[in-house]
Motif scaffolding. Structure first.
Motif, PDB file in Angstrom:
ATOM      1  N   ALA A  29       1.004  -1.396   0.384  1.00 50.82           N
ATOM      2  CA  ALA A  29      -0.611  -0.299  -0.090  1.00 50.82           C
ATOM      3  C   ALA A  29       0.706   1.764   0.128  1.00 50.82           C
ATOM      4  CB  ALA A  29      -1.411  -0.012   1.410  1.00 50.82           C
ATOM      5  N   LEU A  30       2.048   1.058   0.750  1.00 51.31           N
ATOM      6  CA  LEU A  30       2.819   2.651   0.845  1.00 51.31           C
ATOM      7  C   LEU A  30       3.608   2.656  -0.635  1.00 51.31           C
ATOM      8  CD1 LEU A  30       4.172   4.543   2.534  1.00 51.31           C
ATOM      9  CD2 LEU A  30       6.013   3.036   2.946  1.00 51.31           C
ATOM     10  N   VAL A  31       3.667   1.183  -1.066  1.00 52.34           N
ATOM     11  CA  VAL A  31       5.083   1.288  -2.601  1.00 52.34           C
ATOM     12  C   VAL A  31       3.726   2.187  -3.615  1.00 52.34           C
ATOM     13  CG1 VAL A  31       4.991   0.214  -4.471  1.00 52.34           C
ATOM     14  CG2 VAL A  31       6.267  -0.067  -2.331  1.00 52.34           C
ATOM     15  N   LEU A  35       3.841   5.930  -5.910  1.00 52.48           N
ATOM     16  CA  LEU A  35       2.925   5.951  -7.189  1.00 52.48           C
ATOM     17  C   LEU A  35       2.307   6.810  -7.474  1.00 52.48           C
ATOM     18  CD1 LEU A  35       3.839   1.925  -8.481  1.00 52.48           C
ATOM     19  CD2 LEU A  35       5.215   4.096  -8.402  1.00 52.48           C
ATOM     20  N   ALA A  36       1.236   6.503  -6.520  1.00 54.35           N
ATOM     21  CA  ALA A  36       0.056   7.613  -6.301  1.00 54.35           C
ATOM     22  C   ALA A  36       0.226   9.177  -6.561  1.00 54.35           C
ATOM     23  CB  ALA A  36      -1.689   7.381  -5.682  1.00 54.35           C
ATOM     24  N   GLY A  43       1.042  15.648 -12.947  1.00 55.24           N
ATOM     25  CA  GLY A  43       0.311  15.198 -13.478  1.00 55.24           C
ATOM     26  C   GLY A  43       0.229  16.981 -13.155  1.00 55.24           C
ATOM     27  N   TRP A  44       0.502  17.483 -12.025  1.00 58.80           N
ATOM     28  CA  TRP A  44       0.314  18.957 -11.764  1.00 58.80           C
ATOM     29  C   TRP A  44       1.219  19.599 -12.479  1.00 58.80           C
ATOM     30  CZ3 TRP A  44       4.491  21.526  -9.017  1.00 58.80           C
ATOM     31  CH2 TRP A  44       3.746  23.180  -9.041  1.00 58.80           C
ATOM     32  N   VAL A 105      -4.157   4.261 -10.342  1.00 54.54           N
ATOM     33  CA  VAL A 105      -3.041   3.055 -10.050  1.00 54.54           C
ATOM     34  C   VAL A 105      -3.783   2.524  -8.300  1.00 54.54           C
ATOM     35  CG1 VAL A 105      -0.690   4.045  -8.829  1.00 54.54           C
ATOM     36  CG2 VAL A 105      -0.975   5.011 -11.225  1.00 54.54           C
ATOM     37  N   THR A 106      -3.911   3.451  -8.024  1.00 52.93           N
ATOM     38  CA  THR A 106      -4.080   2.358  -5.945  1.00 52.93           C
ATOM     39  C   THR A 106      -5.099   1.692  -6.466  1.00 52.93           C
ATOM     40  OG1 THR A 106      -5.755   4.262  -5.496  1.00 52.93           O
ATOM     41  CG2 THR A 106      -3.394   4.423  -4.805  1.00 52.93           C
TER      42      THR A 106
END
Length: 113
Positions: A29-31, A35-36, A43-44, A105-106
């Motif tokens: 979940a941390l990875v 990535l997200a 994107g920003w 991604v998540t």
């Protein structure tokens, strides 16, 4: 004094396997979160650069000239240029699309296929 066997009897059965599976899930979940965050940041950055480019192009074309000319007659009005509006719309559209991609991604699918 407590011995090794008396401490082991206090732990629930298969505690080591449960702890290991929890740590593996947490690491995964941390990875995904990292990535997200990277996708959202990229994107920003792309949205910021493209919105500035669109705004600069519209200024060069002269889209803002009529608004500025009208503003010189009436000084009490707040000046909102069309190039700024186009820049804001393009920035937020691209950034929100990047956020949707980052959530995808998540594993959260906000837009059905």
């Amino acid at each position: 004094m407590f011995t090794q066997s008396s401490l082991a009897s206090l732990l629930p059965p298969e505690f080591g396997a449960q702890l290991q599976s929890t740590l593996v899930a947490l690491t995964g979940a941390l990875v995904l979160f990292v990535l997200a965050a990277l996708v959202a940041f990229a994107g920003w950055l792309v949205a910021l650069l493209l919105s500035r480019g669109i705004r600069g192009l519209l200024v060069l074309v002269g889209v803002d000239a009529p608004v500025v000319r009208l503003q010189s007659r009436d000084r009490a009005r707040t000046l909102i240029l069309p190039s700024q509006i186009a820049g804001y719309v393009s920035f937020w559209s691209l950034f929100l699309a990047a956020c949707v991609l980052a959530l995808k991604v998540t594993g959260l699918d906000l837009v059905p296929a």
